[in-house]
Design an enzyme around this catalytic site. Structure first.
Site, PDB file in Angstrom:
ATOM      1  N   CYS B 103       0.847  -1.200   0.000  1.00  0.00           N
ATOM      2  CA  CYS B 103       0.000   0.000   0.000  1.00  0.00           C
ATOM      3  C   CYS B 103       0.885   1.254   0.000  1.00  0.00           C
ATOM      4  O   CYS B 103       1.573   1.504  -0.967  1.00  0.00           O
ATOM      5  CB  CYS B 103      -0.974  -0.046   1.182  1.00  0.00           C
ATOM      6  SG  CYS B 103      -2.330   1.127   1.035  1.00  0.00           S
ATOM      7  N   HIS B 232      -3.366  -5.743   0.889  1.00  0.00           N
ATOM      8  CA  HIS B 232      -2.656  -5.957   2.156  1.00  0.00           C
ATOM      9  C   HIS B 232      -2.537  -7.439   2.528  1.00  0.00           C
ATOM     10  O   HIS B 232      -3.454  -7.988   3.137  1.00  0.00           O
ATOM     11  CB  HIS B 232      -3.401  -5.252   3.291  1.00  0.00           C
ATOM     12  CG  HIS B 232      -3.310  -3.767   3.262  1.00  0.00           C
ATOM     13  ND1 HIS B 232      -2.389  -3.065   4.002  1.00  0.00           N
ATOM     14  CD2 HIS B 232      -4.030  -2.831   2.590  1.00  0.00           C
ATOM     15  CE1 HIS B 232      -2.547  -1.764   3.787  1.00  0.00           C
ATOM     16  NE2 HIS B 232      -3.530  -1.602   2.931  1.00  0.00           N
ATOM     17  N   GLU B 234      -0.701  -8.683   4.878  1.00  0.00           N
ATOM     18  CA  GLU B 234      -0.614  -8.819   6.337  1.00  0.00           C
ATOM     19  C   GLU B 234      -1.987  -8.751   6.997  1.00  0.00           C
ATOM     20  O   GLU B 234      -2.118  -9.070   8.173  1.00  0.00           O
ATOM     21  CB  GLU B 234       0.320  -7.739   6.911  1.00  0.00           C
ATOM     22  CG  GLU B 234      -0.305  -6.364   7.114  1.00  0.00           C
ATOM     23  CD  GLU B 234      -0.534  -5.573   5.828  1.00  0.00           C
ATOM     24  OE1 GLU B 234      -0.173  -6.061   4.746  1.00  0.00           O
ATOM     25  OE2 GLU B 234      -1.085  -4.450   5.911  1.00  0.00           O
TER      26      GLU B 234
END
Lengths: 996, 273
Positions: B103, B232, B234
């Protein structure tokens, strides 16, 4: 000299921002433009070489792949009219601040005092638009005249060689002031006292002014002042300090008032000595005593936010604030400041807490409002857009997920929008060997201000919000938050906390340093603060302005002298400004100095205890409301579609997706759920710790419509709604705490408020219900806030909002893997309706659809509801619940439709199987809003186990989940009342706010 | 020897904690290091194998996403030396170590020229990430298809991914058609937004949430060791991160985001330790 650096997209690149502006100009103002393109402008007022400016222009200020850049020459071409919008002097310019830092990194040289970068945006409009229309576009959409200014240039007048001249919105330093501190003569007539209060925006009443007058006249006081080097007259600093401390905003005078209450129905008369103490504090105290060692409360009412237990090692913090008045004037800045402000509250609780989530609840008039607006009110659509964008920037840039919220619509919110922002946080139970939720400034501790600088922004915010919105409402009350400066400060303070570098911390919010230092010094009994040491955004501030400025992004910290060096060094390294302003004392005095001269010498007890108790009459006469006579419809599809498409029920997805709801990777039940991620979740579940499956559950209830019938039931329903939402996702009903946020219209009878007795009675009844139901549900209150002047009055027009209580809850789920969501899961599952359906459509969406209010408001039976919620928890723990959805606006009909389409399934139900009071027609069964009901789906093979858990309770199996996406409802007579395509129902539900 | 990962934090990064968690779950040691620590010279990139540039809003994205952040890394001097963090970063890359930007971290890499870094030039910007076609921020889960021929170390062996995007400036744009064709020909377009059913790259909203050119969601450099993406990973390291975990009982315990971090750790164990 000033340089103008312009960065504009290359012709080949789509201007998404310009396209959005074009769309919104069409929506807001009905002006259809052919195109809008935008150019960013940095006006650099600093001593730089040509090479340095070129390096900045070609480096941080432009994206060479898509942008062209120009210095001191225009980029604008191929337009019909140009509008350039920039900030007024002194308004926070976040981009300008970042641009200045970027140049400093580039040159390796700090800016000199007075140098700066100011940003503006050019909008190049193409289409049929003249100067008058451009003026409307600028004033009505692109800019807010309170904080911005604009220039309009038709293409024919545009200088194609030089462009627009540089304009520097620098705050002009006033010519040498005669005396930095004014003395105010209070030995004057009552009329003059009130003139002083009004002219100074002090919001002090005559009674309060007279108490201050007699304080100043007291010979003992005068003797003490002489010793301190002050005259008999109070200084402007002192009067301002008193006004802030005694403001409704800070002192909650209405909740502390003595109220004479009369209930004309029962004949009961009651003298209430403080609503706050009698109902709110009392409920929590009694519940904590009752809970004994199971008490979950750790810190209530005394700090910036409430604190409850979570795990052995961690505690939870929660606070909800309102920012209504600023949002009415500048929706973007007001809402942005609201969210970053409440973040500071939760951060600054105890020794400091890490921020976990935001919540937001907005009450607006319809964005499609099409009647004439009274003067000074912004169109609800502009407020909607601005507030949503403000919270979006505040929440997203702060790195905090927005996990829960609501949008509530009522025409009366045109007079004052309600903007509730909440922040949850987590803190270690123990910090450096001491309880994390406690703190205490020590005598001798340094007063250190951390974060942003002080400007004229936000002066009189506390006193302004203590009045209704009127012509003279000050523009300085409007300000713009800066999430990044705040983020840097938080990053720094958490390190400082863990290194044990301070003994107390609090936020600088309403009332600025005056309130934060004034309140913190109650720990020691006094302080000495040097106002001239405070860092300013620009010169020219008066000492009283420094004292009460509400400039954002500041915290006040008490630092032991031995740790001051370490604290300041760490701050410098982490790019955070921290300034030693003085120290805490036990002198008993609120002591401020300016260049060595004393400017305030106020006894602490007079400041904090001197405010007189207000006396308010309250008289309850129930409103003359009646039940409407409606003919029962033969089919319900169109009604159901209308309800699903009403503003209060419809999908809020377009807003929800503009908030990051899962940053920090802890959001386990997200605001949107179901087979295509768009079903409306009842509540949020957050897993804050990577090494534990314990979860935080957050929910809320709000039902202002019921206030038109009785605020007692409005309150009961708000509490019940919050708890049933909380339980629906798996929140433990025996580990939950509540927050009460009252937004009321002025309840004090006066010429301006002739119906004050009724409004005060509404407030009393709400508090009584709050006490009753918190006790009955066993929910302690840990924090709250009141905003009591939500009226609009200009000329003969008065708009009062409906009395509104937002009841927020925070609690725990032991294992997030046991959470349940609202979407139907599998065809064949059984559908249960928990709870009895009654003839309770007063204040319902169904009646509203027909233009009625009604009388039969839903009544909450807390004992039965509590047993039900405990049983739901038991069933969730055993994995017996496939989905669970609360029944609220629109009743069973809406809940069935949402459950079905969120799951991508259909539903068959039979109204004859509903547990209801006798004599209810089909439409009443479907749209009654009786409280405490939940719609649950259960896998067929778990039927027996599920029913066993609910033995002896109202638990009716009313139908089945089907594979065909249709909602089929069998009527009381056994005929097919409704066959509706779930796709069509969903389309109706998605439509209203989709494009916003 | 342990695999050592670093996440740089400060000035508006928001996802450092969950990125560090993902690194640890994948078997690395991970430090969250505030940029002030790097600039003070107390920590340096040379001591790590795996650099993570996390999501957030560096300096508020005030000058365009990650622009001011890139400027700081390029120009702020590390105390007691004449080098910048960007200089340390070039040394890190030359040493064959791994960098992943997610990002805002991806935006930072692209704007510093770290990606796509055609011809091994890691200092010249040749693509960008700009405003979504919708004109505003959006949080939404997206289906991604992986280019199986990509040299990307992180996606080795993976085919389809499902992660959230959470950005306002995620529209990928190469500087020109030439850059795009090199990216495509060299299989540097590691992940693309795709339609959930067919798995074909798509320009259709909302599957392609921002209007990215050629549906590109993430790219790597020619070595495959530098990788950036808007979605994302994560944010999906456990079953309960998945937006439909309550209705899909068969979801594996471990989220597919973790696979990227495991690939990184495995690569470092094999090649760098």
């Amino acid at each position: 000299m000033a340089w103008r650096i312009l960065a504009g997209l290359k012709d080949s690149v789509r201007d998404a921002r310009g396209e959005r502006v074009r769309r919104e100009i069409r929506e807001h103002l009905g002006i259809d433009l052919a195109s809008v393109r935008t150019i960013d402008i940095y006006t650099v007022d600093a001593q730089l070489s040509e090479e340095e400016v070129q390096a900045a222009a070609g480096g941080p200020f432009c994206d060479p792949v898509i942008q062209d850049v120009a210095i001191n020459r225009p980029l604008a071409r191929d337009f019909d009219i140009l509008i350039e919008v920039g900030y007024r002097p002194g308004v926070t310019d976040n981009v300008g601040r970042t641009a200045k830092e970027a140049i400093q990194y580039l040159t390796g040289r700090p800016f000199l005092a007075g140098e700066g970068v100011y940003t503006s945006v050019q909008y190049l409009l193409k289409g049929k638009v003249d100067v008058a229309a451009a003026e409307r576009i600028a004033a009505g959409f692109l800019a807010n005249g309170l904080i911005q200014r604009w220039t309009i240039v038709p293409a024919a007048d545009f200088d194609r060689v030089r462009g627009l001249p540089a304009s520097i919105p620098k705050v002009a330093v006033a010519a040498q002031q005669a005396a930095p501190v004014q003395e105010i003569d209070l030995d004057v007539s009552d009329a003059e006292l009130m003139q002083i209060s009004r002219a100074g925006m002090l919001a002090l009443t005559l009674e309060e002014m007279k108490i201050i007058q007699s304080h100043a006249a007291d010979p003992q006081v005068q003797a003490a002042r002489r010793v301190a080097g002050l005259g008999a007259k109070l200084t402007d600093c002192e009067l301002e300090a008193l006004a802030q401390t005694w403001s409704e905003h800070c002192k909650h005078k209405i909740f502390a008032a003595r109220i004479d209450y009369e209930d004309t129905i029962t004949g009961e008369k009651l003298e209430i000595n403080s609503l706050f103490k009698s109902y709110i504090v009392r409920a929590t105290r009694e519940l904590r005593e009752r809970a004994g060692k199971n008490d979950i409360c750790l810190s209530v009412f005394k700090d910036n936010a409430g604190v409850i237990r979570f795990t052995d090692d961690w505690s939870l913090v929660f606070k909800v604030e309102t920012h209504n008045s600023p949002s009415a004037l500048d929706p973007y800045g007001g809402a942005l400041t609201g969210i970053v402000g409440v973040n500071r509250d939760s951060f600054g609780t105890g020794m400091g807490a890490r921020l976990l989530f935001n919540t937001d609840v907005f009450c607006f008039a319809s964005p499609f409002y099409d009647k004439p607006l009274p003067p000074r009110l912004l169109h609800p659509r502009r407020i909607f857009e601005g507030v949503v964008e403000g919270v979006e920037h505040g929440g997203n840039k702060s790195g905090i997920p927005t996990v829960n919220g609501s949008l509530v619509f009522d025409e009366r919110f045109a007079g004052k929008p309600l903007v509730y922002c909440g922040t949850g946080a987590i803190m270690p139970t123990v910090v450096n060997g001491q309880p994390g939720h406690e703190k205490r400034a020590q005598i001798g501790d340094r007063i250190v201000m951390v974060g942003g600088r002080i400007g004229k922004d936000g002066i009189h915010g506390a006193t302004f919000s203590s009045e209704e919105l009127h012509e003279g409402s000050p523009v300085t009350a409007v300000q713009i938050g800066d999430p990044i400066t705040q983020r840097r400060m938080f990053d720094f303070l958490i390190v400082a906390r863990d290194r044990g570098l301070y003994s107390s911390i609090t936020d600088n919010g309403a009332g600025g340093l005056s309130s934060s230092v004034g309140e913190m010094s109650q720990d020691t009994g006094g302080f000495e603060m040097h106002l001239d040491r405070a860092p300013l955004k620009y010169p020219g501030l008066q000492p009283w302005e420094i004292l009460i400025s509400e400039a954002q992004e500041r915290m006040t910290v008490a630092v032991p002298p031995a740790k001051l060096d370490a604290f300041l060094t760490l701050a410098r390294e982490m790019d955070v400004e921290a300034t030693d302003l003085g120290h805490f004392t036990d002198s008993g005095y609120y002591h401020c100095l300016y260049h060595g001269n004393t400017v305030t010498w106020l006894p602490m007890d007079f400041l904090h205890e001197g405010v007189p108790q207000l006396r308010i009459p309250a008289r309850w006469v129930p409103p003359a409301v009646t039940e409407p006579q409606l003919t029962s419809p033969v089919e319900c599809v169109e009604i159901l579609k209308s309800l699903l498409g009403s503003l209060n029920v419809c999908s809020k997805e377009s807003v929800v997706r503009r908030y990051d709801h899962e940053v920090q990777a802890g959001t386990v039940v997200k605001p949107l759920t179901g087979v295509v991620n768009d079903g409306p979740s009842d509540a949020a579940v957050v897993r804050p710790l990577a090494d534990s499956f314990a979860g935080v559950v957050v929910a809320h209830g709000i039902c202002p419509r019921y206030s038109d019938i009785d605020t007692w039931h409005m309150t009961a329903n708000a509490i019940d709604e919050a708890l049933r939402n909380y339980v629906a996702v798996g929140g433990n009903i025996d580990h939950v705490a509540g927050l009460d946020n009252f937004c009321w219209c002025d309840p004090v009878k006066s010429d301006k408020t002739p119906d004050g007795e009724y409004k005060a009675a509404q407030l009393v009844r709400s508090n009584q219900a709050l006490y009753e139901y918190c006790m009955a549900f066993g929910v302690p209150l840990i924090s709250g806030k009141d905003s009591m002047k939500n009226d609009y009055q200009i000329g003969d027009t008065k708009i009062s909002i409906p009395p509104t209580l937002l009841f927020s809850v925070i609690g725990k789920i032991d294992d997030v893997r046991r959470a349940t969501t609202m979407d139907a899961k599998t065809p064949g599952d059984l559908i249960y309706l928990l709870g009895v359906t009654r003839d309770e459509l007063g204040g319902s969406e169904y009646y509203a659809l027909h233009g009625h209010i009604g009388r039969n408001v839903p009544e909450v039976d807390a004992a039965t509801a509590l047993a039900r919620y405990r049983a739901v928890n038991a069933a969730q723990a055993q994995g017996l619940i496939a989905s669970c959805h609360d029944l609220s606006d629109g009743g069973l009909g809406v809940a069935l439709a949402e459950t079905a389409f969120a799951g991508g399934c259909g539903i068959d139900v039979d109204l004859r199987r509903i547990d209801a009071t006798r004599g209810l027609s089909d439409d009443r069964l479907l749209f009654s809003e009786s409280a405490s009901r939940l719609l649950v789906t259960v896998h067929n093979e778990q039927r027996a186990a599920f029913e066993a858990v609910f033995a002896g309770q109202s638990c009716a199996c009313i139908g089945r989940v089907t594979a065909v996406p249709e909602l089929r409802i069998v009527s009381l007579t056994g005929t097919m009342l409704t066959v509706a395509s779930c796709d069509e129902l969903k389309a109706a539900w998605l439509a209203p706010l989709k494009e916003l | 020897m342990k695999v050592k990962a670093i996440v740089i934090a400060g000035n508006g990064t928001n996802c450092e904690r969950e990125v560090a968690n993902a690194c640890r779950l994948a078997g690395a040691e991970c430090d969250i290091v505030h940029i002030a620590e790097l600039l003070a010279g107390r920590k340096q990139l040379d001591d790590y194998h795996f650099l993570n540039l996390a999501g957030g809003f560096l300096d508020g994205d005030d000058l365009g996403s990650a622009k001011a952040g890139a400027n700081r890394l390029q120009h702020a001097r590390v105390a007691g030396s004449s080098e910048t963090v960007a200089d340390q970063l070039q040394r890190f890359i030359a040493a064959g170590k791994l960098v992943m930007g997610v990002c805002n971290g991806f935006q930072l890499m692209v704007k510093m020229g770290l990606l796509p870094a055609l011809g091994g030039d890691h200092r010249t910007q040749s693509a960008t990430l700009t405003f979504n076609d919708s004109g505003h921020f959006e949080d939404r889960w997206c289906e991604l298809v992986v280019d199986p021929s990509s040299p990307c170390v992180f996606t080795s062996g993976l085919e389809r991914l499902y992660f959230p995007v959470r950005h306002g400036e995620g529209k990928f744009m190469p500087a020109d058609a030439g850059v795009l064709s090199i990216i495509e020909n060299q299989h540097l377009a590691v992940v693309r937004y795709c339609d959930p059913a067919g798995g074909e790259p798509t320009m259709e909203y909302p599957w392609n949430p921002n209007g990215s050119t050629a549906a590109i969601a993430g790219i790597c450099d020619e070595t495959g060791r530098l990788f950036g993406l808007m979605p994302h990973p994560e944010a999906y390291v456990h079953r309960t991160h998945h937006p439909r975990w309550t209705r899909q009982p068969d979801l594996p315990e471990e989220g597919m985001g973790l696979w990227l971090y495991r690939n990184a750790v495995e690569f470092i164990r094999e090649k760098l330790l």
